[in-house]
Design an enzyme around this catalytic site. Sequence first.
Site, PDB file in Angstrom:
ATOM      1  N   ASP A  69       0.862  -1.172   0.000  1.00  0.00           N
ATOM      2  CA  ASP A  69       0.000   0.000   0.000  1.00  0.00           C
ATOM      3  C   ASP A  69       0.909   1.237   0.000  1.00  0.00           C
ATOM      4  O   ASP A  69       2.136   1.140   0.154  1.00  0.00           O
ATOM      5  CB  ASP A  69      -0.956  -0.013   1.195  1.00  0.00           C
ATOM      6  CG  ASP A  69      -2.183   0.870   0.953  1.00  0.00           C
ATOM      7  OD1 ASP A  69      -2.146   1.712   0.036  1.00  0.00           O
ATOM      8  OD2 ASP A  69      -3.177   0.728   1.684  1.00  0.00           O
TER       9      ASP A  69
HETATM   10  C1  NOJ Z   1      -3.979   3.892   0.177  1.00  0.00           C
HETATM   11  C2  NOJ Z   1      -5.190   3.040   0.402  1.00  0.00           C
HETATM   12  O1  NOJ Z   1      -5.087   2.371   1.638  1.00  0.00           O
HETATM   13  C3  NOJ Z   1      -5.413   2.010  -0.695  1.00  0.00           C
HETATM   14  O2  NOJ Z   1      -6.647   1.386  -0.470  1.00  0.00           O
HETATM   15  C4  NOJ Z   1      -5.339   2.653  -2.033  1.00  0.00           C
HETATM   16  O3  NOJ Z   1      -5.592   1.709  -3.039  1.00  0.00           O
HETATM   17  C5  NOJ Z   1      -3.955   3.271  -2.215  1.00  0.00           C
HETATM   18  N1  NOJ Z   1      -3.769   4.277  -1.186  1.00  0.00           N
HETATM   19  C6  NOJ Z   1      -3.743   3.911  -3.590  1.00  0.00           C
HETATM   20  O4  NOJ Z   1      -4.517   5.029  -3.710  1.00  0.00           O
END
Ligand code: NOJ
Length: 736
Positions: free
Chosen positions: A292
């Site tokens: 993430d």
């Molecule tokens: C952080 C989030 O937790 C995740 O769900 C998301 O896909 C990513 N950022 C990319 O935006």
Amino acid sequence: MKRTTLISSFFVSIGLCFTLLTVAQTPLYKDKNAPVEKRISDLLKRMTLEEKILQLNQYTFGINNNPNNIGPEVKKLPNGIGSLIYFSADPVLRNQIQKKAMEESRLCIPILFGFDIIHGLRTVYPISIAQACSWNPDLVTQLCAVAAKESVLSGVDWTFSPMIDVARDPRWGRVSEGYGEDPYTNAVFGVASVKGYQGKNLSDSYSIAACLKHYVGYGMSEGGRDYRYSDVSAQSLWETYLPPYEACVKAGAATLMSGFNDISGVPATANYYTLTEILKKRWKHDGFVVSDWNAVKQLVWQGVAKDEKESGLKAFMAGVEMDMKDDIYRVHFPALVAEKKIPMKNIDDAVARVLRVKFRLGLFDEPYTKVVEEKERYLKPEDVALAQKLTEETMVLLKNKNNTLPLSANISKIALIGPMAKDQENIVGSWSFNVKTADAETLYDGIQKEFKNATINYALGCDFDGTNEAGFAEALDKANESEVIILCLGEKKTWSGENASRSTIALPAIQEKLMQELKKTGKPIILVLSNGRPLELVRLEPLADAIVEIWQPGIAGGTPLAGILSGRVNPSAKLAITFPLTTGQIPTYYNMRQCARPYGTEGNYQDISTEPLYWFGHGLSYTSFTYGDAKLSATKITKSQKMTVEVTVANSGSVKGKETVLWYISDPACSISRPMKELKYFEKKEINAGEKAVYKFEIDPMRDLSFTNATGKRFVEAGDFYVHVNNQKIKFEIVE
Ligand code: NOJ
């Protein structure tokens, strides 16, 4: 031989030689007819270490409009970058960037463009928690296919969806993004969306790759606080959090995203056990895992790495193949490989996984996006109609005292009050970055269209929060002039989603006060709620004659709600997450384990009821369904035999309706304590008034009666079991 023939055979031979030469020179990995695994190994052999490492990095590109993921726009992309988070939806721009990769990089490896297309791109449909309340996974598959098509036409090959984190704490803002409190429901809807995104084949023109997130246990965030520690026991890991992932991996999900959370001391992004042992070795997943946003760097803040270099090493060696945005892999891997801390075989395996997804998507063979006019890309009438259809099935009729709803066809004056009534901004929910608010139908517009002959007396009443009561007087006037009040309250979209935890799940005091004031008019109140989480309704529920939970429906909320209010649509949604009575009851979920003193008088709260306001599965209809006695095909079976249970449901009311039958199992005595009951199957059918339908559930002991121990091994034990349907509980036995 004639001279002309001689000359022509000369040219034919030259041509043949040239073709043969070209074929010989065309690398195998560029041959679209060659098997994917051969193409991968051919390409790997040609790549330098630097080129390999670049494939394992994801940068961002375009204007970043995600407030939680602020990062500088990367102006200069390294040629050969593996993937981009594509913040634009412009296919032309994508093609320009791709052209650079295809024409200026040494090996012409296409870039994989990813983005968060969570519940639609421009045809934004209801948030995931609402989708689950429809109990209609087929419609979800169809809407995900629409999202995939709009993504492809915008230059996006890969969506960071579905989120299949079982979530039981509604203070956590991300409950809106998943399919509720139950593992089976998350599994079914996760699989439905993977099927929709990926289609029959990843290489189909309108297929995109899915990404299961956030692997794993993120829904357990302590106190509902985002990015915090999550205490996930080995038992709950296997029993609650892993099953949706296992189902979606089996369904062919191409990628996964590792979570921000900490799994009882070993962060999800550095967890060899979940990422490699389970995912790659046991489940044989051959796609890749992306971290993430900042999750690699965060290993330092989580206290398991002393610096960024070590965080990269830990994440990679645990099984995270791609580094989202941190740039740690690119910067530190050359040294880590030279120091022999990262073996070359691990690099090759990781790169092969990334390339595999690219090959399967057909990116090497068709790297560019077809550019069509905007009106061909988005909001096709049939897609909006589909979104409306799903939306109708996601709106839950929570209360309907004295059949307040549907409203009489002769109604002439309706007061439509509240901050949500004309809202276009919040009704679409979080993670809807490409939506144009003007596309969102307001509740007001839908209601006005539906009740053409009535006067709609609109007043804002108050804002979503704050203390300004200046609008109350107008709202009271409008209410007094009308026969009924439709009060539209709810949450702003920024109150749920990522980094949107709340210490209370009650609506702000100003909204509650507006309702209390309106109650004084003595007019019936229909409370319409639009929110991203279960709400504390302990003070509002007694004031409402009817309550419709519409969640955040996306761009097509007005007409479906109006249809429910008028009775054109018979509500059929049921909650996929429990509504606690108060915030203090959290966590409360239907599949809790048994209390040691279950006689009803002990182990309860002393100040309030221990019962939630609305359990998982609650949802009313305008018709009544009468369940016959459920019948088992056998009352005793062995562990390897299957049996069937069926129930006849009659539509005993006067209108057609859809009924979802939820089948649960419980095991009263087992070598480990088991949840009070667990959902194992559901089915939704439409039944005409006066007609009946038979619902069947085939019980497979290994699938439906087994339990897992803390290592994931499954057992079925002989003894008594119960199958629960509606309010019936029927005993049967498993014999050795
Ligand atoms: C952080 C989030 O937790 C995740 O769900 C998301 O896909 C990513 N950022 C990319 O935006």
